[in-house]
Design an enzyme around this catalytic site. Structure first.
Site, PDB file in Angstrom:
ATOM      1  N   MET A  96       0.808  -1.223   0.000  1.00 42.20           N
ATOM      2  CA  MET A  96       0.000   0.000   0.000  1.00 42.20           C
ATOM      3  C   MET A  96       0.842   1.275   0.000  1.00 42.20           C
ATOM      4  O   MET A  96       0.600   2.191   0.785  1.00 42.20           O
ATOM      5  CB  MET A  96      -0.957  -0.014   1.202  1.00 42.20           C
ATOM      6  CG  MET A  96      -1.882  -1.210   1.221  1.00 42.20           C
ATOM      7  SD  MET A  96      -2.885  -1.349  -0.279  1.00 42.20           S
ATOM      8  CE  MET A  96      -3.934  -2.738   0.162  1.00 42.20           C
TER       9      MET A  96
ATOM     10  N   HIS B  48      -4.287  -5.230  -8.894  1.00 41.20           N
ATOM     11  CA  HIS B  48      -5.238  -4.208  -8.451  1.00 41.20           C
ATOM     12  C   HIS B  48      -6.650  -4.791  -8.531  1.00 41.20           C
ATOM     13  O   HIS B  48      -7.010  -5.412  -9.535  1.00 41.20           O
ATOM     14  CB  HIS B  48      -5.120  -2.953  -9.336  1.00 41.20           C
ATOM     15  CG  HIS B  48      -6.052  -1.878  -8.894  1.00 41.20           C
ATOM     16  ND1 HIS B  48      -5.793  -1.079  -7.784  1.00 41.20           N
ATOM     17  CD2 HIS B  48      -7.280  -1.498  -9.343  1.00 41.20           C
ATOM     18  CE1 HIS B  48      -6.804  -0.252  -7.607  1.00 41.20           C
ATOM     19  NE2 HIS B  48      -7.717  -0.487  -8.540  1.00 41.20           N
TER      20      HIS B  48
ATOM     21  N   GLU C  59       5.248   5.132 -13.841  1.00 40.99           N
ATOM     22  CA  GLU C  59       5.192   6.311 -12.969  1.00 40.99           C
ATOM     23  C   GLU C  59       3.752   6.789 -12.700  1.00 40.99           C
ATOM     24  O   GLU C  59       3.529   7.586 -11.799  1.00 40.99           O
ATOM     25  CB  GLU C  59       6.063   7.442 -13.551  1.00 40.99           C
ATOM     26  CG  GLU C  59       5.621   8.047 -14.857  1.00 40.99           C
ATOM     27  CD  GLU C  59       5.799   7.125 -16.080  1.00 40.99           C
ATOM     28  OE1 GLU C  59       6.419   6.049 -15.951  1.00 40.99           O
ATOM     29  OE2 GLU C  59       5.295   7.490 -17.143  1.00 40.99           O
TER      30      GLU C  59
ATOM     31  N   GLU D 178      -8.000 -12.526  -8.478  1.00 42.53           N
ATOM     32  CA  GLU D 178      -6.623 -12.214  -8.054  1.00 42.53           C
ATOM     33  C   GLU D 178      -5.769 -13.459  -7.806  1.00 42.53           C
ATOM     34  O   GLU D 178      -4.654 -13.572  -8.324  1.00 42.53           O
ATOM     35  CB  GLU D 178      -6.637 -11.359  -6.780  1.00 42.53           C
ATOM     36  CG  GLU D 178      -7.275 -10.009  -6.977  1.00 42.53           C
ATOM     37  CD  GLU D 178      -7.218  -9.147  -5.724  1.00 42.53           C
ATOM     38  OE1 GLU D 178      -6.146  -8.963  -5.162  1.00 42.53           O
ATOM     39  OE2 GLU D 178      -8.279  -8.635  -5.318  1.00 42.53           O
TER      40      GLU D 178
HETATM   41  C1  GAR Z   1      -5.818  -7.176  -2.609  1.00 43.43           C
HETATM   42  O1  GAR Z   1      -7.174  -7.155  -2.910  1.00 43.43           O
HETATM   43  C2  GAR Z   1      -5.044  -6.346  -3.620  1.00 43.43           C
HETATM   44  O2  GAR Z   1      -5.535  -6.436  -4.912  1.00 43.43           O
HETATM   45  C3  GAR Z   1      -5.255  -4.958  -3.056  1.00 43.43           C
HETATM   46  O3  GAR Z   1      -5.146  -5.118  -1.663  1.00 43.43           O
HETATM   47  C4  GAR Z   1      -5.535  -6.437  -1.292  1.00 43.43           C
HETATM   48  C5  GAR Z   1      -4.421  -7.073  -0.498  1.00 43.43           C
HETATM   49  O4  GAR Z   1      -4.813  -8.297   0.057  1.00 43.43           O
HETATM   50  N1  GAR Z   1      -4.295  -4.032  -3.603  1.00 43.43           N
HETATM   51  C6  GAR Z   1      -4.566  -2.771  -3.884  1.00 43.43           C
HETATM   52  O5  GAR Z   1      -5.646  -2.246  -3.639  1.00 43.43           O
HETATM   53  C7  GAR Z   1      -3.425  -1.983  -4.512  1.00 43.43           C
HETATM   54  N2  GAR Z   1      -3.913  -0.793  -5.119  1.00 43.43           N
HETATM   55  P1  GAR Z   1      -3.753  -9.394   0.516  1.00 43.43           P
HETATM   56  O6  GAR Z   1      -2.778  -8.711   1.464  1.00 43.43           O
HETATM   57  O7  GAR Z   1      -4.606 -10.417   1.250  1.00 43.43           O
HETATM   58  O8  GAR Z   1      -3.087  -9.963  -0.704  1.00 43.43           O
END
Ligand code: GAR
Length: 206
Positions: A94, A113, A151, A184
């Site tokens: 993050m 994402h 970027e 994902e």
């Molecule tokens: C996931 O859903 C990922 O896609 C998102 O955070 C979560 C992490 O979960 N990422 C974002 O929003 C990046 N912009 P995890 O720690 O259980 O993998």
């Protein structure tokens, strides 16, 4: 046989995507790369426990222990370079990375994402917020995207996308879980293999 691509996974939280990558390496879905390092910007991230359980080296670089963003990123870059990392996977990491950071790993950083980019992405769209935004807009289909990092936040070349249906009664939490399960956790390991293989083949040619 190709020399495996050395992968670092950058995390901040629970690490379910990291777990999907670890499982995929074990089952052979990822065969051209090996997860050599898990780096977190939070010392208490459960993802670190997942890495330790799998016998993977871990590192922690917290922003609060650095003077500024430059030092934070410099320490991460040093850690990745000292470990000979060739591919960086952002799996729930993050933090937005600067151009300087990205230039060290041009076309060597991928991110997952939780939406169909270009919807619900960019600065401020992360984690549950993405699903809240999709539900409040009222879209009927969402999904996830794996892309190269450049970027522009969430603006790099798309590698893979997968659509997921939104159902009546969905809450952000329910939707997040469905997007993870149906998109994902399936797509990120496949993309990791695709890019690892490409890097391994390029090494072979040089
Ligand atoms: C996931 O859903 C990922 O896609 C998102 O955070 C979560 C992490 O979960 N990422 C974002 O929003 C990046 N912009 P995890 O720690 O259980 O993998």
């Amino acid at each position: 046989m190709l020399t495996k691509t050395k992968i670092a996974v950058l995390v901040s939280g629970g690490g379910t995507n990291l777990q999907a990558l670890i499982d995929a390496e074990k089952s052979g879905i990822i065969k051209s790369g090996e997860i050599s390092l898990v780096l977190s910007n939070k010392a208490d991230a459960y993802a670190l426990t997942r890495a330790e359980n799998a016998g993977i080296a871990t590192a922690v670089v917290e922003k609060k222990t650095c003077a500024d963003k430059v030092e934070f990123e410099t320490r991460i870059i040093e850690c990745l370079e000292n470990n000979g990392i060739e591919l960086v996977i952002l799996a729930g990491f993050m933090c937005i990375l600067s151009e300087n950071f990205i230039s060290h790993f041009e076309k060597r950083i991928i991110n997952v994402h939780p939406s169909l980019i270009p919807s619900f992405c960019g600065e401020g769209f992360y984690g549950l917020r993405v699903h809240e935004a999709a539900l409040s807009y009222g879209v009927k289909v969402t999904g996830a995207t794996v892309h190269f990092v450049n970027e522009i936040p969430d603006g790099g070349e798309i590698i893979m996308q997968k659509a997921v249906e939104i159902l009546d009664g969905d809450t952000p939490e329910i939707l997040q879980k469905r997007v993870m399960e149906q998109a994902e956790w399936i797509m990120l390991p496949k993309a990791a293999e695709l890019v690892s293989k490409k890097i391994a083949e390029e090494k072979e040619q040089n």
